[in-house]
Design a protein around this motif. Structure first.
Motif, PDB file in Angstrom:
ATOM      1  N   LEU A  57       0.778  -1.031   0.093  1.00 17.73           N
ATOM      2  CA  LEU A  57      -0.196   0.003   0.022  1.00 17.73           C
ATOM      3  C   LEU A  57       0.757   1.417  -0.043  1.00 17.73           C
ATOM      4  O   LEU A  57       1.339   1.679   0.901  1.00 17.73           O
ATOM      5  CB  LEU A  57      -0.948   0.110   1.107  1.00 17.73           C
ATOM      6  CG  LEU A  57      -1.761   1.135   1.476  1.00 17.73           C
ATOM      7  CD1 LEU A  57      -2.811   1.730   0.307  1.00 17.73           C
ATOM      8  CD2 LEU A  57      -2.640   0.941   2.753  1.00 17.73           C
ATOM      9  N   MET A  58       1.111   1.806  -1.168  1.00 19.82           N
ATOM     10  CA  MET A  58       2.005   2.881  -1.416  1.00 19.82           C
ATOM     11  C   MET A  58       1.713   3.755  -2.432  1.00 19.82           C
ATOM     12  O   MET A  58       0.942   3.172  -3.351  1.00 19.82           O
ATOM     13  CB  MET A  58       3.400   2.606  -1.231  1.00 19.82           C
ATOM     14  CG  MET A  58       4.037   1.638  -2.383  1.00 19.82           C
ATOM     15  SD  MET A  58       5.577   1.360  -2.130  1.00 19.82           S
ATOM     16  CE  MET A  58       5.897   0.457  -0.498  1.00 19.82           C
ATOM     17  N   ASN A  59       2.187   4.930  -2.659  1.00 20.69           N
ATOM     18  CA  ASN A  59       2.228   5.548  -3.832  1.00 20.69           C
ATOM     19  C   ASN A  59       3.283   4.873  -5.018  1.00 20.69           C
ATOM     20  O   ASN A  59       4.007   3.983  -4.600  1.00 20.69           O
ATOM     21  CB  ASN A  59       2.524   6.993  -3.800  1.00 20.69           C
ATOM     22  CG  ASN A  59       1.503   7.619  -2.920  1.00 20.69           C
ATOM     23  OD1 ASN A  59       0.340   7.632  -2.909  1.00 20.69           O
ATOM     24  ND2 ASN A  59       1.813   8.393  -1.804  1.00 20.69           N
ATOM     25  N   ASN A  60       3.209   5.555  -6.057  1.00 19.81           N
ATOM     26  CA  ASN A  60       3.986   5.196  -7.135  1.00 19.81           C
ATOM     27  C   ASN A  60       5.478   5.345  -6.648  1.00 19.81           C
ATOM     28  O   ASN A  60       6.159   6.398  -6.909  1.00 19.81           O
ATOM     29  CB  ASN A  60       4.009   5.766  -8.508  1.00 19.81           C
ATOM     30  CG  ASN A  60       2.642   4.977  -9.196  1.00 19.81           C
ATOM     31  OD1 ASN A  60       2.127   4.077  -8.805  1.00 19.81           O
ATOM     32  ND2 ASN A  60       2.173   5.357 -10.317  1.00 19.81           N
ATOM     33  N   HIS A  61       6.240   4.191  -6.382  1.00 20.19           N
ATOM     34  CA  HIS A  61       7.653   4.289  -6.148  1.00 20.19           C
ATOM     35  C   HIS A  61       8.222   3.289  -6.422  1.00 20.19           C
ATOM     36  O   HIS A  61       7.657   2.193  -6.426  1.00 20.19           O
ATOM     37  CB  HIS A  61       7.933   4.825  -4.555  1.00 20.19           C
ATOM     38  CG  HIS A  61       7.490   6.038  -3.936  1.00 20.19           C
ATOM     39  ND1 HIS A  61       8.137   7.164  -4.354  1.00 20.19           N
ATOM     40  CD2 HIS A  61       6.313   6.263  -3.030  1.00 20.19           C
ATOM     41  CE1 HIS A  61       7.572   8.322  -3.808  1.00 20.19           C
ATOM     42  NE2 HIS A  61       6.427   7.575  -3.216  1.00 20.19           N
ATOM     43  N   VAL A  79       0.420  -8.565  -3.812  1.00 19.01           N
ATOM     44  CA  VAL A  79      -1.023  -8.005  -3.887  1.00 19.01           C
ATOM     45  C   VAL A  79      -0.922  -6.421  -3.818  1.00 19.01           C
ATOM     46  O   VAL A  79      -0.698  -6.004  -2.650  1.00 19.01           O
ATOM     47  CB  VAL A  79      -1.722  -8.684  -2.787  1.00 19.01           C
ATOM     48  CG1 VAL A  79      -3.195  -8.054  -2.757  1.00 19.01           C
ATOM     49  CG2 VAL A  79      -1.789 -10.071  -2.828  1.00 19.01           C
ATOM     50  N   PRO A  80      -0.878  -5.650  -4.842  1.00 21.78           N
ATOM     51  CA  PRO A  80      -1.047  -4.268  -4.747  1.00 21.78           C
ATOM     52  C   PRO A  80      -2.202  -3.569  -4.462  1.00 21.78           C
ATOM     53  O   PRO A  80      -3.513  -4.278  -4.930  1.00 21.78           O
ATOM     54  CB  PRO A  80      -0.531  -3.924  -6.265  1.00 21.78           C
ATOM     55  CG  PRO A  80      -1.120  -5.042  -6.954  1.00 21.78           C
ATOM     56  CD  PRO A  80      -1.107  -6.202  -6.289  1.00 21.78           C
ATOM     57  N   VAL A  81      -2.273  -2.887  -3.239  1.00 19.92           N
ATOM     58  CA  VAL A  81      -3.655  -2.222  -2.752  1.00 19.92           C
ATOM     59  C   VAL A  81      -3.773  -0.825  -3.423  1.00 19.92           C
ATOM     60  O   VAL A  81      -2.667  -0.012  -3.348  1.00 19.92           O
ATOM     61  CB  VAL A  81      -3.684  -2.268  -1.401  1.00 19.92           C
ATOM     62  CG1 VAL A  81      -4.889  -1.764  -0.745  1.00 19.92           C
ATOM     63  CG2 VAL A  81      -3.350  -3.650  -0.876  1.00 19.92           C
TER      64      VAL A  81
END
Length: 519
Positions: A57-61, A79-81
């Motif tokens: 769970l994060m921004n585009n990094h 599993v991208p949230v």
């Protein structure tokens, strides 16, 4: 062949080549591979096993791609949230997939306190892009950088992308490494990727487009990915990065391209490096195509697809755009023809091919089609029948193989490229004590394509204002899913069986659009 092998090969053959640009940070393939190795070894040290799910769970990094790479090399399931998720939505994804560990950006960590129980999680590790000594970096530095001794195969589960659908709750679309391997040539061939490609990523990392249109094809060739903030698209920032980083490829939704055309910076920006601009998720007006061709040249490709088919299943290529601009205007209303490795048909309710020009449902077959929906064998069986994936999209197919979307069986709203389940919004509205009936549709919007619009009727004796209902939804749903407007009416229209007639409701808010599913 596996995705894991491609990551290793990039580090071996091009160790000093630039792999990622993330703000001021620049990582070579050798450095990226080392960090991926550390994460794999660290996850095993935490007690995780092959096949365990790891949520992000994060921004585009670049850290989001490190987690994807670790899944590829370690045999874990990525599993991208969605970063826009509210606490209950985060908990649903984590609990549904049974994630063992969560990497979370500091900005979103506070949401976890309100998410409720997530019993499968063994550990949460916090990442902070502004702190080189954050928990994630300290944890990573302690791990072994050696190549993991995990013999992954093409049949290893690779990632689960959660996507909205007509059932209300998100579905977890499961892909193995073999699907990503099969899909990569679709991008390389259709979008003209090379080793020297520099992709500017504007889609969120949890999108199937980010994974299978950018990250994995870049690993196949050793190309470079440049990140930008996905939260609020800024046309000036996009243009600045195109010029500064000599960007060759990017894929945007039409709303973004409209803003690029309106930017005061456009005329003074050097965009000669651009080879391909892809677009999709919504229709593109012909006059905007003409303007884009004038500004950028013959660089446009339109992609059509869905999460279940790895991303792109058909595209309208550069020659098609030239032919369309040259007089064959019907081409510009289509999604193009089947992509490399993809079989598609348009069928009737008996799964028989319809005649050219007749409306039917699009079905797909090929090595890039999903493994199935995670923990949902009934939905998987319903969608994948007789060896073909049934899309729910209604279309025509002409004699030349060009596909044109007409409508969809599923009541999906597409707003700014994001898929929104109307039923999920309706279920939240039904939680309000004043609501007797609710129906949510897409209201045509010039900027976003569609915006959620609700029709509701009230229980006798109850009163509520439309603004109160919008605020009620905002407390329980991500902002982009919430209805922007609400009509309170005495009775919702129904057929003889009592089913609400959404087609009639759509006539009350204006003509529908030729919508195309998010790739």
């Amino acid at each position: 062949m596996t995705v894991a092998a491609w990551i290793r090969r990039c580090a071996e053959r091009s160790p000093d080549k630039l792999a990622y640009v993330d703000g001021e940070r620049r990582l070579t393939f050798a450095r990226f591979n080392e960090r991926v190795n550390r994460q794999v070894n660290g996850l095993y040290a935490e007690g995780l096993q092959r096949g365990d799910r790891v949520a992000v769970l994060m921004n585009n990094h670049v850290e989001a791609v490190e987690a994807l790479g670790a899944a590829a090399k370690g045999g874990f399931v990525h599993v991208p949230v969605n970063f826009r998720s509210v606490p209950r939505e985060i908990a649903y994804v984590v609990n549904h997939c049974g994630a063992s560990l969560l990497f979370v950006e500091k900005e979103y960590a506070a949401k976890l306190a309100d998410a409720g129980a997530m019993p499968s999680l063994r550990r949460v590790i916090v990442f902070d892009p502004d702190d080189s000594t954050c928990e994630y970096e300290r944890w990573l530095a302690r791990q072994d950088a050696a190549e993991p001794q995990v013999d992954v195969t093409a049949d290893d589960n690779f990632f689960i992308c959660y996507t909205s659908g007509a059932t209300g709750t998100p579905k977890g679309v499961l892909h193995q490494q073999r699907q990503s391997v099969a899909h990569a040539p679709v991008v390389v061939i259709g979008y003209e990727f090379t080793r020297d490609t520099r992709v500017l990523l504007v889609y969120p990392h949890n999108s199937i487009a980010s994974i299978n249109m950018f990250y994995v094809p870049a690993w196949l060739l050793g190309a470079c990915v440049v990140f930008t903030d996905q939260r609020n698209f800024d046309a000036d920032r996009w243009l600045a990065l195109v010029e500064k980083e000599r960007i060759t490829h990017s894929h945007l939704v039409p709303t973004m391209l409209f803003r690029v055309l309106e930017s005061q910076r456009l005329g003074s920006t050097d965009t000669d490096s651009i080879v391909t601009i892809g677009y999709g998720s919504a229709p593109m007006p012909t006059e905007r195509i003409e303007r884009l061709q004038e500004v950028f040249g013959n660089v446009l490709i339109q992609g059509y697809g869905m999460t279940e088919v790895s991303s792109i299943a058909a595209y309208l290529d550069k020659q098609d755009h030239l032919d369309g601009m040259g007089g064959d205007r019907a081409l510009l209303n289509s999604c193009g023809r089947a992509a490399f490795g993809t079989e598609l048909r348009v069928v009737d309710d008996d799964d028989l091919d319809v005649k050219p020009g007749e409306v039917g449902e699009i079905v797909f077959r090929g090595p890039q089609v999903m493994t199935g929906y995670w923990n949902d064998p009934e939905k998987t069986a319903e969608t994948m029948r007789s060896g073909w994936l049934h899309s729910g999209d209604m279309a025509t197919l002409d004699e030349r193989g060009y596909l044109t979307i007409v409508d969809r069986k599923k009541d999906l709203i597409i707003s700014g490229g994001a898929n929104i389940s109307s039923r999920e919004v309706e279920e939240v509205l039904y939680w309000h004590p004043a609501i007797r009936e609710a129906s949510v549709i897409g209201k045509p919007d010039e900027e976003w394509g569609e915006l959620p619009h609700a029709f509701v009727s009230l229980h006798p004796g109850r009163t509520v204002g439309s603004e109160e209902l919008v605020a009620f939804c905002r407390e329980r749903l991500s902002g982009y899913k919430c209805p922007r407007t609400v009509d309170i009416i005495e009775e919702l229209p129904k057929n003889g069986l009592g089913k609400i007639l959404k087609a009639e409701l759509r006539t009350r808010v204006g003509p529908g659009s030729n919508r195309k599913a998010n790739p």
